[in-house]
Scaffold this active site. Structure first.
Site, PDB file in Angstrom:
ATOM      1  N   ASP A 195      -4.158  -1.964   4.431  1.00 46.12           N
ATOM      2  CA  ASP A 195      -4.512  -2.704   5.429  1.00 46.12           C
ATOM      3  C   ASP A 195      -5.129  -1.863   6.648  1.00 46.12           C
ATOM      4  OD1 ASP A 195      -3.002  -4.769   4.530  1.00 46.12           O
ATOM      5  OD2 ASP A 195      -1.073  -4.329   5.151  1.00 46.12           O
TER       6      ASP A 195
ATOM      7  N   ASP B 151       4.547  -2.741   1.396  1.00 45.03           N
ATOM      8  CA  ASP B 151       3.959  -2.313   2.755  1.00 45.03           C
ATOM      9  C   ASP B 151       4.882  -1.322   3.198  1.00 45.03           C
ATOM     10  OD1 ASP B 151       2.108  -3.884   3.227  1.00 45.03           O
ATOM     11  OD2 ASP B 151       3.198  -5.541   3.577  1.00 45.03           O
TER      12      ASP B 151
END
EC number: 3.4.23.36
Length: 208
Positions: free
Chosen positions: A184, A150
């Site tokens: 995401d 991430d």
């Protein structure tokens, strides 16, 4: 949208997702961040669990972290197979273009994160206190034990909340706190399409 166009869009999303992850993984030390704007940072973290860093072992304490990780990854693989089947079936039946577009984004995003979970443990070495190498002699873990990369962080607002807010009043708060990735974003776009354009995605005149 036909299968060719859907496949092309999936490939584009996957390429953007994986290129951004590989770049961050091979140029940043874990925890390093670069501020592009006051409200947008590239902040490298790794997520070994579910959304917001939750682990399956947190929900089911009886199983170990490593067993929980394998169970979660296997579940994701079966889920992506189901989404892929739904997408192909929807295209073949020439159903709603809105539904197809939503499924394309969800499938591409889910597949992007699954690639991390399945392969990144053997494709990279550790990022703790060092910049990871791609295709090292020894990866940081085994297949199915990879961590999701991430890097997108949007701290749009930071400050103390008013005292009158029950429970959290007076506390320091950051909006938006979670760190996420391109996959995401794709999944979120897909779900938003289904929520806000539900009528177009599932027309009443179509068979269930």
């Amino acid at each position: 949208m036909n299968i060719k166009k859907a496949s092309l869009l999936i490939i584009v999303i996957l390429l953007i997702d994986q290129i951004s992850k590989i770049y961050v993984k091979t140029h940043f030390v874990l925890g390093e961040d670069v501020a592009l704007f006051s409200w947008f940072k590239i902040y490298f973290i790794e997520n070994s669990g579910m959304a917001w860093g939750t682990k399956l072992s947190d929900i089911i304490p009886a199983i170990s972290d490593r067993t929980a990780k394998v169970c979660l990854t296997v579940f994701r693989i079966f889920a992506i197979i189901g989404i892929g089947y739904w997408l192909i079936n929807t295209i073949k039946k020439q159903q709603s273009k809105t539904l197809i577009l939503a499924l394309v984004f969800i499938f591409a995003g889910a597949l992007g994160n699954i690639l991390d979970s399945v392969f990144y443990g053997v494709l990279f070495d550790d990022s703790v206190s060092q910049v990871a190498s791609f295709l090292p002699q020894q990866g940081y873990d085994s297949v199915l034990h990879g961590k999701v990369v991430d890097m997108l962080y949007l701290p749009l607002w930071k400050g103390y909340l008013p005292e009158w807010i029950p429970g959290i009043g007076g506390g320091y708060f950051t909006f938006f706190e979670p760190v996420f990735n391109v996959a995401d974003v794709a999944i979120s776009i897909g779900f938003c399409i289904l929520i806000f354009f539900n009528g177009k995605a599932f027309p009443k005149n179509e068979e269930n």
